[in-house]
Write a protein that holds these residues in place. Structure first.
Motif, PDB file in Angstrom:
ATOM      1  N   PHE A  54     -59.172  88.890 -37.616  1.00  0.00           N
ATOM      2  CA  PHE A  54     -59.480  87.503 -37.272  1.00  0.00           C
ATOM      3  C   PHE A  54     -58.669  86.592 -38.179  1.00  0.00           C
ATOM      4  O   PHE A  54     -58.642  86.785 -39.410  1.00  0.00           O
ATOM      5  CB  PHE A  54     -60.963  87.203 -37.433  1.00  0.00           C
ATOM      6  N   TYR A  55     -58.013  85.606 -37.569  1.00  0.00           N
ATOM      7  CA  TYR A  55     -57.210  84.646 -38.325  1.00  0.00           C
ATOM      8  C   TYR A  55     -57.507  83.243 -37.803  1.00  0.00           C
ATOM      9  O   TYR A  55     -57.580  83.018 -36.580  1.00  0.00           O
ATOM     10  CB  TYR A  55     -55.716  84.946 -38.168  1.00  0.00           C
ATOM     11  N   HIS A  56     -57.697  82.320 -38.724  1.00  0.00           N
ATOM     12  CA  HIS A  56     -57.965  80.933 -38.341  1.00  0.00           C
ATOM     13  C   HIS A  56     -57.187  80.007 -39.264  1.00  0.00           C
ATOM     14  O   HIS A  56     -57.113  80.239 -40.485  1.00  0.00           O
ATOM     15  CB  HIS A  56     -59.459  80.620 -38.444  1.00  0.00           C
ATOM     16  N   THR A  57     -56.607  78.963 -38.693  1.00  0.00           N
ATOM     17  CA  THR A  57     -55.906  77.960 -39.473  1.00  0.00           C
ATOM     18  C   THR A  57     -56.405  76.583 -39.076  1.00  0.00           C
ATOM     19  O   THR A  57     -56.636  76.304 -37.896  1.00  0.00           O
ATOM     20  CB  THR A  57     -54.380  78.057 -39.270  1.00  0.00           C
ATOM     21  N   HIS A  58     -56.614  75.763 -40.074  1.00  0.00           N
ATOM     22  CA  HIS A  58     -57.043  74.373 -39.873  1.00  0.00           C
ATOM     23  C   HIS A  58     -56.155  73.482 -40.718  1.00  0.00           C
ATOM     24  O   HIS A  58     -55.955  73.742 -41.912  1.00  0.00           O
ATOM     25  CB  HIS A  58     -58.503  74.191 -40.279  1.00  0.00           C
ATOM     26  N   SER A  59     -55.603  72.456 -40.118  1.00  0.00           N
ATOM     27  CA  SER A  59     -54.721  71.556 -40.862  1.00  0.00           C
ATOM     28  C   SER A  59     -55.014  70.110 -40.498  1.00  0.00           C
ATOM     29  O   SER A  59     -55.401  69.797 -39.365  1.00  0.00           O
ATOM     30  CB  SER A  59     -53.247  71.883 -40.582  1.00  0.00           C
ATOM     31  N   GLU A  60     -54.855  69.257 -41.474  1.00  0.00           N
ATOM     32  CA  GLU A  60     -54.963  67.812 -41.305  1.00  0.00           C
ATOM     33  C   GLU A  60     -53.748  67.186 -41.980  1.00  0.00           C
ATOM     34  O   GLU A  60     -53.611  67.231 -43.199  1.00  0.00           O
ATOM     35  CB  GLU A  60     -56.248  67.273 -41.941  1.00  0.00           C
ATOM     36  N   ASP A  61     -52.864  66.604 -41.184  1.00  0.00           N
ATOM     37  CA  ASP A  61     -51.643  65.986 -41.694  1.00  0.00           C
ATOM     38  C   ASP A  61     -51.716  64.482 -41.463  1.00  0.00           C
ATOM     39  O   ASP A  61     -52.105  64.021 -40.383  1.00  0.00           O
ATOM     40  CB  ASP A  61     -50.411  66.554 -40.997  1.00  0.00           C
ATOM     41  N   PHE A  62     -51.331  63.723 -42.475  1.00  0.00           N
ATOM     42  CA  PHE A  62     -51.386  62.269 -42.405  1.00  0.00           C
ATOM     43  C   PHE A  62     -50.031  61.710 -42.832  1.00  0.00           C
ATOM     44  O   PHE A  62     -49.475  62.105 -43.861  1.00  0.00           O
ATOM     45  CB  PHE A  62     -52.488  61.738 -43.330  1.00  0.00           C
ATOM     46  N   TYR A  63     -49.498  60.798 -42.032  1.00  0.00           N
ATOM     47  CA  TYR A  63     -48.224  60.140 -42.323  1.00  0.00           C
ATOM     48  C   TYR A  63     -48.431  58.629 -42.255  1.00  0.00           C
ATOM     49  O   TYR A  63     -49.127  58.127 -41.367  1.00  0.00           O
ATOM     50  CB  TYR A  63     -47.145  60.512 -41.315  1.00  0.00           C
ATOM     51  N   SER A  64     -47.801  57.915 -43.171  1.00  0.00           N
ATOM     52  CA  SER A  64     -47.856  56.458 -43.132  1.00  0.00           C
ATOM     53  C   SER A  64     -46.535  55.897 -43.642  1.00  0.00           C
ATOM     54  O   SER A  64     -45.970  56.392 -44.632  1.00  0.00           O
ATOM     55  CB  SER A  64     -49.014  55.931 -43.987  1.00  0.00           C
ATOM     56  N   LEU A  65     -46.041  54.876 -42.954  1.00  0.00           N
ATOM     57  CA  LEU A  65     -44.766  54.250 -43.308  1.00  0.00           C
ATOM     58  C   LEU A  65     -44.936  52.747 -43.279  1.00  0.00           C
ATOM     59  O   LEU A  65     -45.443  52.182 -42.303  1.00  0.00           O
ATOM     60  CB  LEU A  65     -43.668  54.676 -42.323  1.00  0.00           C
ATOM     61  N   GLY A  66     -44.548  52.102 -44.367  1.00  0.00           N
ATOM     62  CA  GLY A  66     -44.545  50.649 -44.441  1.00  0.00           C
ATOM     63  C   GLY A  66     -43.134  50.138 -44.632  1.00  0.00           C
ATOM     64  O   GLY A  66     -42.408  50.610 -45.515  1.00  0.00           O
ATOM     65  N   ARG A  67     -42.731  49.166 -43.820  1.00  0.00           N
ATOM     66  CA  ARG A  67     -41.365  48.642 -43.859  1.00  0.00           C
ATOM     67  C   ARG A  67     -41.334  47.211 -44.389  1.00  0.00           C
ATOM     68  O   ARG A  67     -42.215  46.403 -44.064  1.00  0.00           O
ATOM     69  CB  ARG A  67     -40.735  48.664 -42.462  1.00  0.00           C
ATOM     70  N   THR A  68     -40.326  46.906 -45.190  1.00  0.00           N
ATOM     71  CA  THR A  68     -39.986  45.565 -45.686  1.00  0.00           C
ATOM     72  C   THR A  68     -41.099  45.015 -46.591  1.00  0.00           C
ATOM     73  O   THR A  68     -42.137  44.529 -46.115  1.00  0.00           O
ATOM     74  CB  THR A  68     -39.727  44.589 -44.525  1.00  0.00           C
ATOM     75  N   PHE A  69     -40.864  45.074 -47.894  1.00  0.00           N
ATOM     76  CA  PHE A  69     -41.820  44.560 -48.869  1.00  0.00           C
ATOM     77  C   PHE A  69     -41.823  43.032 -48.866  1.00  0.00           C
ATOM     78  O   PHE A  69     -40.777  42.387 -48.771  1.00  0.00           O
ATOM     79  CB  PHE A  69     -41.485  45.073 -50.267  1.00  0.00           C
ATOM     80  N   VAL A  70     -43.028  42.462 -48.976  1.00  0.00           N
ATOM     81  CA  VAL A  70     -43.182  41.003 -49.002  1.00  0.00           C
ATOM     82  C   VAL A  70     -42.926  40.467 -50.398  1.00  0.00           C
ATOM     83  O   VAL A  70     -42.111  39.552 -50.591  1.00  0.00           O
ATOM     84  CB  VAL A  70     -44.596  40.605 -48.521  1.00  0.00           C
ATOM     85  N   LEU A  71     -43.609  41.012 -51.398  1.00  0.00           N
ATOM     86  CA  LEU A  71     -43.425  40.617 -52.785  1.00  0.00           C
ATOM     87  C   LEU A  71     -42.637  41.706 -53.504  1.00  0.00           C
ATOM     88  O   LEU A  71     -42.979  42.881 -53.416  1.00  0.00           O
ATOM     89  CB  LEU A  71     -44.774  40.422 -53.475  1.00  0.00           C
ATOM     90  N   PRO A  72     -41.585  41.342 -54.211  1.00  0.00           N
ATOM     91  CA  PRO A  72     -40.806  42.366 -54.933  1.00  0.00           C
ATOM     92  C   PRO A  72     -41.624  42.960 -56.078  1.00  0.00           C
ATOM     93  O   PRO A  72     -42.409  42.271 -56.745  1.00  0.00           O
ATOM     94  CB  PRO A  72     -39.604  41.576 -55.458  1.00  0.00           C
ATOM     95  N   GLY A  73     -41.463  44.255 -56.277  1.00  0.00           N
ATOM     96  CA  GLY A  73     -42.120  44.936 -57.379  1.00  0.00           C
ATOM     97  C   GLY A  73     -43.520  45.411 -57.095  1.00  0.00           C
ATOM     98  O   GLY A  73     -44.105  46.119 -57.920  1.00  0.00           O
ATOM     99  N   LEU A  74     -44.103  45.041 -55.948  1.00  0.00           N
ATOM    100  CA  LEU A  74     -45.439  45.497 -55.594  1.00  0.00           C
ATOM    101  C   LEU A  74     -45.301  46.531 -54.478  1.00  0.00           C
ATOM    102  O   LEU A  74     -45.109  46.193 -53.313  1.00  0.00           O
ATOM    103  CB  LEU A  74     -46.310  44.314 -55.136  1.00  0.00           C
ATOM    104  N   PHE A  75     -45.406  47.797 -54.844  1.00  0.00           N
ATOM    105  CA  PHE A  75     -45.086  48.876 -53.903  1.00  0.00           C
ATOM    106  C   PHE A  75     -46.369  49.530 -53.379  1.00  0.00           C
ATOM    107  O   PHE A  75     -46.829  50.554 -53.906  1.00  0.00           O
ATOM    108  CB  PHE A  75     -44.190  49.918 -54.573  1.00  0.00           C
ATOM    109  N   ASN A  76     -46.964  48.910 -52.371  1.00  0.00           N
ATOM    110  CA  ASN A  76     -48.072  49.517 -51.649  1.00  0.00           C
ATOM    111  C   ASN A  76     -47.980  49.114 -50.187  1.00  0.00           C
ATOM    112  O   ASN A  76     -47.231  48.202 -49.818  1.00  0.00           O
ATOM    113  CB  ASN A  76     -49.429  49.151 -52.268  1.00  0.00           C
TER     114      ASN A  76
END
Length: 629
Positions: free
Chosen positions: A325-347
């Motif tokens: 018996f073999y079982h695999t469970h995966s949860e993958d999460f991707y997030s992309l943010g483009r063009t920073f509004v304030l310089p130096g604040l990276f979130n």
């Protein structure tokens, strides 16, 4: 390797299996401690040839707005043209360089790389006493690459133990923890493009990549300063992985044993890459932030019995039967943010545009297997096996895969000073292969508009209702192993033929928009493997070595693709952005073949005809073949 060898492990081993045996201390008397240290230095030894003979420009003339270095030859001691405004020292200010000598920094491409280094520490402790043994190790690896700021490190802890609980029952435990990570540069073209176009009038080692305000100093909005890439960009990643095993072996009698084996593999990987404003590879050079999380759990359980069905002076029959018996469970999460509004604040909250994707997967595979091993004296061996698999990915249908192999040791009882050993091997197997997860994954897509102020999604794609079955392959092998001159010289030869059918493909319905999942296509691989080796280790004092020379060849051929609506150009598999070369799947051609463009030829035969290449080229006025568009 090969279908017959891996058939015992089912659909997950359709392309072979790797078996790893770890130490458990059972062969160590008392307590033993080992420490190993290794250090190395890495240097770049293969680089493309470059030239620094010409300054910036085109067609022998200096140009202030080009990436090319085909300007005036440095041998002519060239000067900047009148009115040249350029930031030559990287302080962010353009100076008038009229009639000044154009500086030259040769070998920028080679001088960019640094020497890498690595250190590895390994501590091992093992011991054995009475009916128990153990093995433990602690390791640490630190590596700095030939690219500035690129590094890798790994820490691992391993424990393996064995305990004889009573004369008939033995337990084995194992646990491994691995932490690895570092910094890497996934977009290698950001480095190589910048280096290839780097002007010899700037020193790649010392020309600043940004000014006092943090703004990029290099002139290009298309190709990055390579120092900017290695100093400001790069992906930070780390992986935590835990693997544990539990095994029980119960001796039912002198001939029979019952085994229970379980394994758990759990890992979490985190990736984060920040490309600040000024990174030319981002949209509008506004920078971006990407975050990825990969969480996976794999569980494997085997229960089987093995023993001797028949044992006589000349014939022995053994068997192994059980379930998996073999079982695999995966949860993958991707997030992309483009063009920073304030310089130096990276979130992510500080970016103008965000994209998020979550991928969940649950897949189970259950199997029943049996195997019979026959041995007649010491010259005939026969193995018959079969396995039935149920896969949740394809509707839990039962798929049966038989296998058979035989070996004849025809030199048994033969006394020869020339031929020491010889056998003949035959193997046949039918194996199945699960499709890639993305081909049968249930997919929901966000729809507009929302319904009753609630988010709206499309219906899932239930591919299993299409009646899909696993991709199947039939393998046949024949080979021989020969030893000569009292086992001092050996030859191994093997011929194989593999036919794969029922491949799960995507058929394009409308260009680049709609696809239909189909099961079609045939791939045949056939080849030969040859080896010349010295079976006995050569020794000289405290030195010993082994020698082996191998040769192999493989021919592949595709078929049954025309039902997909494929024309003479085939199915596009991949290509380069700048290159005209493409990988295409064509009936009757090899899988993975690379195709280029055609030259115009004098004649009426189209390119898909065998005698097409016999037609002469059409030549332009400069004597060059004319490329066919």
């Amino acid at each position: 390797r090969g279908g017959a060898a891996a058939a015992h492990y089912g659909m997950r081993a359709a392309n072979g299996a790797i078996l790893i045996t770890t130490k458990d201390g059972s062969n160590t008397e008392g307590l033993t401690i080992n420490y190993d240290f290794t250090a190395s230095i890495d240097q770049i030894n293969q680089l493309p040839e470059t030239t620094s003979a010409f300054s910036r420009g085109r067609n022998g003339e200096y140009s202030n707005v080009t990436h090319w270095s085909w300007g005036p030859a440095y041998a002519s001691n060239p000067l900047f043209p009148w009115g040249t405004m350029l930031d030559l020292d990287g302080d962010g200010t353009r100076e008038n360089l009229s009639d000044q000598p154009i500086p030259q920094y040769p070998d920028n491409y080679r001088r960019f790389w640094q020497n890498g280094n690595s250190q590895r520490h390994q501590l091992e402790v093992s011991g054995s006493k009475a009916q128990k043994s153990f093995f433990a190790s602690l390791g640490h690896l630190r590596q700095n690459g030939v690219i500035t700021n690129q590094n890798y490190q790994r820490r691992n802890l391993l424990f393996q133990g064995r305990q004889q609980l009573n004369p008939d029952l033995e337990i084995r435990l194992g646990a491994r923890y691995i932490h690895s990570g570092g910094k890497r540069f996934r977009t290698a073209s950001g480095l190589t493009d910048g280096l290839a176009y780097w002007q010899p009038l700037w020193d790649v080692e010392h020309f600043p990549w940004k000014d006092s305000l943090g703004q990029k100093t290099w002139f290009s909005d298309m190709i990055p300063h390579p120092r900017w890439v290695v100093e400001e960009e790069g992906e930070d990643w780390n992986l935590n992985r835990f693997v544990s095993t539990l095994g029980l072996e119960w001796s039912l009698s002198d001939r029979w044993k019952l085994h229970f084996r379980s394994g758990l593999d759990r890992y979490l990987e985190k990736r984060e890459e920040i490309r600040p404003p000024g990174s030319v590879s981002t949209a509008g050079a506004g920078g971006d932030l990407s975050i990825a999380r990969f969480n996976q759990l794999n569980v494997n359980i085997d229960v089987f019995a093995e023993g001797t069905l028949w044992s006589a002076e000349s014939l022995q029959i053994e068997t192994r039967t059980g379930l998996n018996f073999y079982h695999t469970h995966s949860e993958d999460f991707y997030s992309l943010g483009r063009t920073f509004v304030l310089p130096g604040l990276f979130n992510l909250e500080n970016t103008e545009e965000q994209e998020t994707e979550t991928v969940l997967e649950n897949r189970s595979l259950s199997g029943l297997f049996t195997q019979l091993n026959f041995q007649y004296e010491k010259w005939l061996y026969l193995k018959l096996g079969g396995r039935g698999d149920w896969s949740s990915a394809l509707g839990s249908r039962l798929n049966i895969y038989p296998s058979a192999s035989a070996m004849l040791v025809w030199t048994e009882g033969l006394s020869s000073s020339l031929l020491s050993f010889g056998n003949l091997r035959l193997a046949w197997a039918k194996t199945g292969n699960l499709p890639a997860a993305e081909r049968v994954r249930s997919v929901f897509e966000r729809q507009q508009p929302d319904l009753f102020d609630a988010l709206s999604y499309s219906l899932e794609n239930l591919f299993e209702k299409a009646g899909l079955i696993p991709e199947t392959s039939q393998d046949f092998e024949i080979g021989s192993n020969l030893h000569f001159l009292d086992h001092n010289l050996g030859f191994d030869i093997n011929f194989y033929h593999r036919k794969s059918t029922n491949q799960i493909l995507l058929k394009e319905i409308s260009p680049g928009q709609e696809y239909q999942i189909v099961q079609q296509g045939r791939l045949i691989n056939r080849g030969v493997e040859l080896a010349l080796y010295l079976p006995r280790t050569l020794k000289w004092g405290h030195w010993q070595w082994e020698a082996e020379l191998t040769f192999y060849t493989n021919n592949s051929k595709l078929g049954d693709l025309k039902g997909l609506g494929v024309d003479s150009t085939g199915v596009l598999q991949g290509g380069g952005y700048w290159s005209t070369a493409q990988i295409r799947a064509l009936d009757g051609q090899a899988y993975g073949a690379v195709y280029g463009f055609h030259y115009s030829r004098f004649g009426d035969l189209p390119p898909d005809q065998p005698n097409y290449l016999g037609q002469p080229f059409l030549i332009d006025e400069d004597g060059h073949p004319i490329r066919q568009l």
